[in-house]
Design a protein around this motif. Sequence first.
Motif, mmCIF file in Angstrom:
data_model
loop_
_atom_site.group_PDB
_atom_site.id
_atom_site.type_symbol
_atom_site.label_atom_id
_atom_site.label_comp_id
_atom_site.label_asym_id
_atom_site.label_seq_id
_atom_site.Cartn_x
_atom_site.Cartn_y
_atom_site.Cartn_z
ATOM 1 N N VAL A 3 23.805 -4.168 86.254
ATOM 2 C CA VAL A 3 24.300 -5.539 86.450
ATOM 3 C C VAL A 3 25.510 -5.536 87.371
ATOM 4 C CG1 VAL A 3 25.282 -7.564 85.306
ATOM 5 C CG2 VAL A 3 23.378 -6.333 84.240
ATOM 6 N N ASP A 4 26.425 -4.598 87.146
ATOM 7 C CA ASP A 4 27.617 -4.509 87.996
ATOM 8 C C ASP A 4 27.235 -4.226 89.448
ATOM 9 O OD1 ASP A 4 29.233 -4.988 85.822
ATOM 10 O OD2 ASP A 4 29.764 -2.886 85.504
ATOM 11 N N ALA A 5 26.264 -3.337 89.643
ATOM 12 C CA ALA A 5 25.842 -2.999 91.003
ATOM 13 C C ALA A 5 25.284 -4.223 91.717
ATOM 14 C CB ALA A 5 24.808 -1.878 90.974
ATOM 15 N N LEU A 6 24.473 -5.007 91.018
ATOM 16 C CA LEU A 6 23.905 -6.208 91.622
ATOM 17 C C LEU A 6 24.988 -7.253 91.897
ATOM 18 C CD1 LEU A 6 20.687 -6.456 89.439
ATOM 19 C CD2 LEU A 6 20.735 -6.117 91.920
ATOM 20 N N ALA A 7 25.952 -7.354 91.012
ATOM 21 C CA ALA A 7 27.020 -8.333 91.188
ATOM 22 C C ALA A 7 27.929 -7.976 92.356
ATOM 23 C CB ALA A 7 27.831 -8.449 89.905
ATOM 24 N N GLN A 8 28.128 -6.677 92.578
ATOM 25 C CA GLN A 8 29.061 -6.234 93.612
ATOM 26 C C GLN A 8 28.394 -6.012 94.969
ATOM 27 O OE1 GLN A 8 31.081 -2.802 91.986
ATOM 28 N NE2 GLN A 8 31.584 -3.909 90.090
ATOM 29 N N GLY A 9 27.064 -5.913 94.982
ATOM 30 C CA GLY A 9 26.350 -5.664 96.227
ATOM 31 C C GLY A 9 25.746 -6.937 96.801
ATOM 32 N N GLU A 10 24.962 -6.767 97.859
ATOM 33 C CA GLU A 10 24.311 -7.890 98.532
ATOM 34 C C GLU A 10 22.856 -8.056 98.108
ATOM 35 O OE1 GLU A 10 25.936 -9.999 100.524
ATOM 36 O OE2 GLU A 10 27.752 -8.851 100.061
ATOM 37 N N THR A 11 22.356 -7.157 97.277
ATOM 38 C CA THR A 11 20.952 -7.196 96.856
ATOM 39 C C THR A 11 20.729 -8.328 95.862
ATOM 40 O OG1 THR A 11 20.698 -4.819 97.198
ATOM 41 C CG2 THR A 11 19.112 -5.884 95.745
ATOM 42 N N VAL A 12 19.722 -9.156 96.125
ATOM 43 C CA VAL A 12 19.389 -10.282 95.247
ATOM 44 C C VAL A 12 18.538 -9.792 94.083
ATOM 45 C CG1 VAL A 12 18.140 -12.483 95.123
ATOM 46 C CG2 VAL A 12 19.502 -11.922 97.155
ATOM 47 N N ALA A 13 18.845 -10.268 92.894
ATOM 48 C CA ALA A 13 18.015 -9.986 91.716
ATOM 49 C C ALA A 13 16.928 -11.051 91.645
ATOM 50 C CB ALA A 13 18.866 -9.994 90.456
ATOM 51 N N THR A 14 15.714 -10.671 91.978
ATOM 52 C CA THR A 14 14.595 -11.619 91.951
ATOM 53 C C THR A 14 13.875 -11.486 90.615
ATOM 54 O OG1 THR A 14 14.324 -11.516 94.348
ATOM 55 C CG2 THR A 14 12.466 -12.336 93.074
ATOM 56 N N LEU A 15 13.884 -12.544 89.838
ATOM 57 C CA LEU A 15 13.309 -12.539 88.499
ATOM 58 C C LEU A 15 11.939 -13.198 88.533
ATOM 59 C CD1 LEU A 15 16.508 -13.529 86.478
ATOM 60 C CD2 LEU A 15 15.806 -11.292 87.359
ATOM 61 N N LEU A 16 10.997 -12.617 87.789
ATOM 62 C CA LEU A 16 9.588 -13.001 87.870
ATOM 63 C C LEU A 16 9.059 -13.326 86.475
ATOM 64 C CD1 LEU A 16 8.625 -9.994 90.182
ATOM 65 C CD2 LEU A 16 9.450 -12.237 90.896
ATOM 66 N N PRO A 17 9.451 -14.472 85.930
ATOM 67 C CA PRO A 17 9.127 -14.757 84.533
ATOM 68 C C PRO A 17 7.646 -14.918 84.244
ATOM 69 C CG PRO A 17 10.072 -16.692 85.590
ATOM 70 C CD PRO A 17 10.255 -15.542 86.542
#
Length: 395
Positions: A266-280
């Motif tokens: 979570v920290d890595a995603l928050a601090q980086g530019e990579t988008v977390a794409t969620l696929l419910p």
Amino acid sequence: MTTATTAPTTTAITDIAGLVTNDPSLGEGPLGLIRDAAVVIDGDRIAWVGESSKAPATDNRVDAGGRAAIPGFVDSHSHLVFAGDRTEEFNARMSGRPYSAGGIRTTVAATRAASNNVLHANVGRYVAEARRQGTTTVEIKSGYGLTSQDEARALTIAGAHTDEVTFLGAHIVAPEFADDPAGYVDLVTGPMLDACAPYARWIDVFCEQGAFDGDQARTILTAGKERGLIPRVHANQLSYGPGVQLAVELGAASADHCTHLTDADVDALAQGETVATLLPGAEFSTRSTYPDARRLLDAGATVALSPDCNPGSSFTSSMPFCVALAVREMGMTPDEAVWAATAGGARALRRTDVGRVSPGARADLALLDAPSYVHLAYRPGVPLVTAVWHNGTLI
């Protein structure tokens, strides 16, 4: 001799109860909401937005009748080049069999056997289906060929329907290499990449137990980057693993699924530019634990939503359905879910011309048969999209 040219037609859409612009400088809150709004389309672009009473004169006028309007949905994750379906697998899973990556082989066999015409027709049908539900931008992956020829064929077919084409030769290890996964990685990073790179913008890998481990994924994504392809990663869907960290390290545009995350992920995603794409849709269709969107958003990560349309784990093309799931099951507010399905998807594709309704953007928007965008979550399962403009054309 002078050749006459025809100026682009301008159209004003007026009497919009609430317009989501995704531009906070234009309206209220992060969604840039404008009430009693109008939009002016000039050719394939948005030329003006504002209060309906101030709309400039145009060639045509469309009365929205007090309905809401939103940017066209941006679907940044789909697997549409395939043949057959996996009804029996779904039925068995709903009867108690767990989901695993191995079922992909069934679709690989059907896709290899299908003609180009069949595959083109299938992709066209699913793109049209999504468009009727408000999706105006769609990314399409290969991944059901797993030979150099079949993967290149899939990418060519995808490219006839979208500019957002992803090489996913590393979906699973091809059946012919079941006893030699290292040999398959060599194929993907060598002859297959040579055949496929000219037809793709992105490279993806399924980094998961039963597919590719972290070292294999790194090798594949690095080879793709060297050929000018931008990484995306199927990450942390079925278990905890290295996918998210690898995506951030390699500057991937998105890490997709993000179901099983450590605090470090979570920290890595928050601090980086990579988008977390969620696929419910995948969790819905496999009766699995949903991603915790609230955890990601509260940490400051950028979140996108996508249906993940594929024949195995999420056979839906409906972004409104995913918005409703995200609000009901993943802790998102309606505002956050609508943003993630539009501007979030644009971020995941590194696009600035879609996912917003503001001057200069592509004229992609959806009119809802409802007075507010909140109805996408408030009235789940109801076909609310009543009109769609794509590239300035009402479709």
